[in-house]
Write a protein that holds these residues in place. Sequence first.
Motif, short mmCIF file in Angstrom:
data_model
loop_
_atom_site.label_atom_id
_atom_site.label_comp_id
_atom_site.label_asym_id
_atom_site.label_seq_id
_atom_site.Cartn_x
_atom_site.Cartn_y
_atom_site.Cartn_z
N ARG A 1 0.78 -1.31 0.11
CA ARG A 1 -0.06 -0.13 0.02
C ARG A 1 0.82 1.10 -0.01
NH1 ARG A 1 -4.68 1.09 4.20
NH2 ARG A 1 -4.77 2.83 2.65
N VAL A 2 1.92 1.40 0.74
CA VAL A 2 2.91 2.46 0.94
C VAL A 2 3.54 2.79 -0.70
CG1 VAL A 2 5.05 3.24 1.54
CG2 VAL A 2 3.54 2.16 3.01
N PHE A 3 3.78 1.68 -1.55
CA PHE A 3 4.25 2.05 -2.71
C PHE A 3 2.95 2.60 -3.63
CE2 PHE A 3 7.92 0.06 -0.98
CZ PHE A 3 8.97 0.58 -1.75
N ARG A 4 1.92 1.78 -3.48
CA ARG A 4 0.96 2.11 -4.43
C ARG A 4 0.29 3.43 -4.16
NH1 ARG A 4 -1.03 -2.96 -3.22
NH2 ARG A 4 -2.59 -2.01 -1.85
N GLU A 5 0.05 3.80 -2.87
CA GLU A 5 -0.67 5.15 -2.57
C GLU A 5 -0.09 6.33 -2.06
OE1 GLU A 5 -3.91 3.90 0.22
OE2 GLU A 5 -4.08 2.16 -0.40
N CYS A 6 1.39 5.93 -1.62
CA CYS A 6 2.27 7.22 -1.34
C CYS A 6 3.15 7.42 -2.62
CB CYS A 6 3.11 6.77 -0.37
SG CYS A 6 2.38 6.55 1.23
N PHE A 7 3.56 6.35 -3.40
CA PHE A 7 4.54 6.59 -4.63
C PHE A 7 3.85 6.40 -5.96
CE2 PHE A 7 8.02 4.54 -1.44
CZ PHE A 7 8.09 5.85 -1.03
N GLY A 8 2.31 6.14 -5.87
CA GLY A 8 1.71 6.05 -7.08
C GLY A 8 2.27 4.86 -8.07
N HIS A 9 2.78 3.80 -7.66
CA HIS A 9 3.12 2.61 -8.17
C HIS A 9 1.96 1.75 -8.62
CE1 HIS A 9 7.63 2.59 -6.83
NE2 HIS A 9 7.43 3.64 -7.42
N PRO A 10 1.77 1.15 -9.70
CA PRO A 10 0.67 0.61 -10.00
C PRO A 10 0.62 -0.70 -9.11
CG PRO A 10 2.21 0.46 -11.77
CD PRO A 10 2.59 1.29 -10.98
N MET A 11 1.99 -1.41 -8.88
CA MET A 11 1.90 -2.60 -7.78
C MET A 11 2.96 -2.33 -6.91
SD MET A 11 1.77 -5.60 -10.77
CE MET A 11 1.57 -6.94 -9.55
N GLY A 12 2.74 -2.97 -5.75
CA GLY A 12 3.76 -3.03 -4.75
C GLY A 12 4.88 -3.77 -5.15
N PRO A 13 6.01 -3.66 -4.39
CA PRO A 13 7.01 -4.87 -4.58
C PRO A 13 6.88 -6.21 -4.17
CG PRO A 13 7.69 -3.41 -2.64
CD PRO A 13 6.23 -3.07 -3.37
N LEU A 14 6.00 -6.45 -3.32
CA LEU A 14 5.81 -7.83 -2.99
C LEU A 14 4.77 -8.57 -4.03
CD1 LEU A 14 5.72 -7.76 0.93
CD2 LEU A 14 7.73 -8.27 -0.76
N GLU A 15 3.76 -7.43 -4.41
CA GLU A 15 2.94 -8.21 -5.60
C GLU A 15 3.77 -8.35 -6.73
OE1 GLU A 15 -1.14 -5.72 -4.98
OE2 GLU A 15 0.52 -4.42 -5.25
N SER A 16 4.61 -7.49 -7.01
CA SER A 16 5.54 -7.42 -8.37
C SER A 16 6.33 -8.73 -8.32
CB SER A 16 6.55 -6.44 -8.37
OG SER A 16 5.67 -5.38 -8.40
N ALA A 17 6.80 -8.98 -7.05
CA ALA A 17 7.55 -10.41 -6.64
C ALA A 17 6.87 -11.79 -7.20
CB ALA A 17 8.04 -10.64 -5.25
N ASP A 18 5.48 -11.67 -6.54
CA ASP A 18 4.54 -12.60 -7.18
C ASP A 18 4.36 -12.79 -8.64
OD1 ASP A 18 4.17 -13.74 -4.49
OD2 ASP A 18 2.17 -13.01 -4.33
N LEU A 19 4.23 -11.60 -9.36
CA LEU A 19 4.02 -11.52 -10.69
C LEU A 19 5.35 -12.14 -11.37
CD1 LEU A 19 2.41 -10.93 -13.30
CD2 LEU A 19 3.47 -8.54 -13.16
#
Length: 295
Positions: A220-238
Amino acid sequence: MSTTSRPGEGSRVGVVGAGVMGIGVAEECARAGYAVTLVDVDRERLAAAGDALRRAALVDRLRDPKGEHDNWPARIDFGTDDTRLTGVSLVLENVTEDPGTKTAVHRRLDELCPGVPVVVNTSVIPITWLAGHTEDPSRFVGVHFMNPVPAKPLVEVIRGELTSDEHADAVLDFLRSIGKDWVPVADSPGFVSNAIFMTVINSAAELVETGVADVEGVDRVFRECFGHPMGPLESADLIGVDTVVRSLHMLQKFVDVGRYEPSVGLTRLVDEGRVGRRVGEGFYQYASGRAGARS
């Protein structure tokens, strides 16, 4: 006068490796009008690739049922026989991020595709190092495609120390033809994206492991604070947690620094076989198309 063959729409390109990246690369090439020869040693992987590509074409039709749709999957030929690559105008390699595996593939391509531009789809391994294990390093150009390939318009392009202008130009022409833009990047392990992002994933997993925040909180910090479409752990799963760990080990091989040591949280998931979306569980659990953080 240049003697390098430049690929163009309607010509045939070879794609080696039918994993997630190879599927995406084959799709982009076929959509752009190329005939594609997709080769892999694993018949089941090839069958799964065919299914994935047909689903992508079906999505096109469902999104626009009244539109005219190009039957681009018909331009993709599948097989385990790598001699099918003979005569292609360009070859794109997308096999496992392992130096030994890639080296063996490229030595075989020396035999099958002499003089043909070689696109190395690698996220970590230096192009000069890999090209140095082949007969003609002048034809090697690194292109780091991002995942998912059809949704990402930008790639990193890496010239090796011995890459020739004519082969580099041929690859750039090819990238233009499939609608990709690029950033030129020096031949450094991990280039820009993975030299940075693998450490971000690693640090995020470590923060979860030590109780600083839970999985959803980190993302959430990466999505909602930095505007990333995915957080780093979601990205790791992808990406695949196992692929992340393998990339970190490769970075350690070429740049021996502590920040690339895989965290306990990452290695535990790999040891337990929970490597992300493709198996239904990683940092998140995946069921019926919906994701939730593991309890």
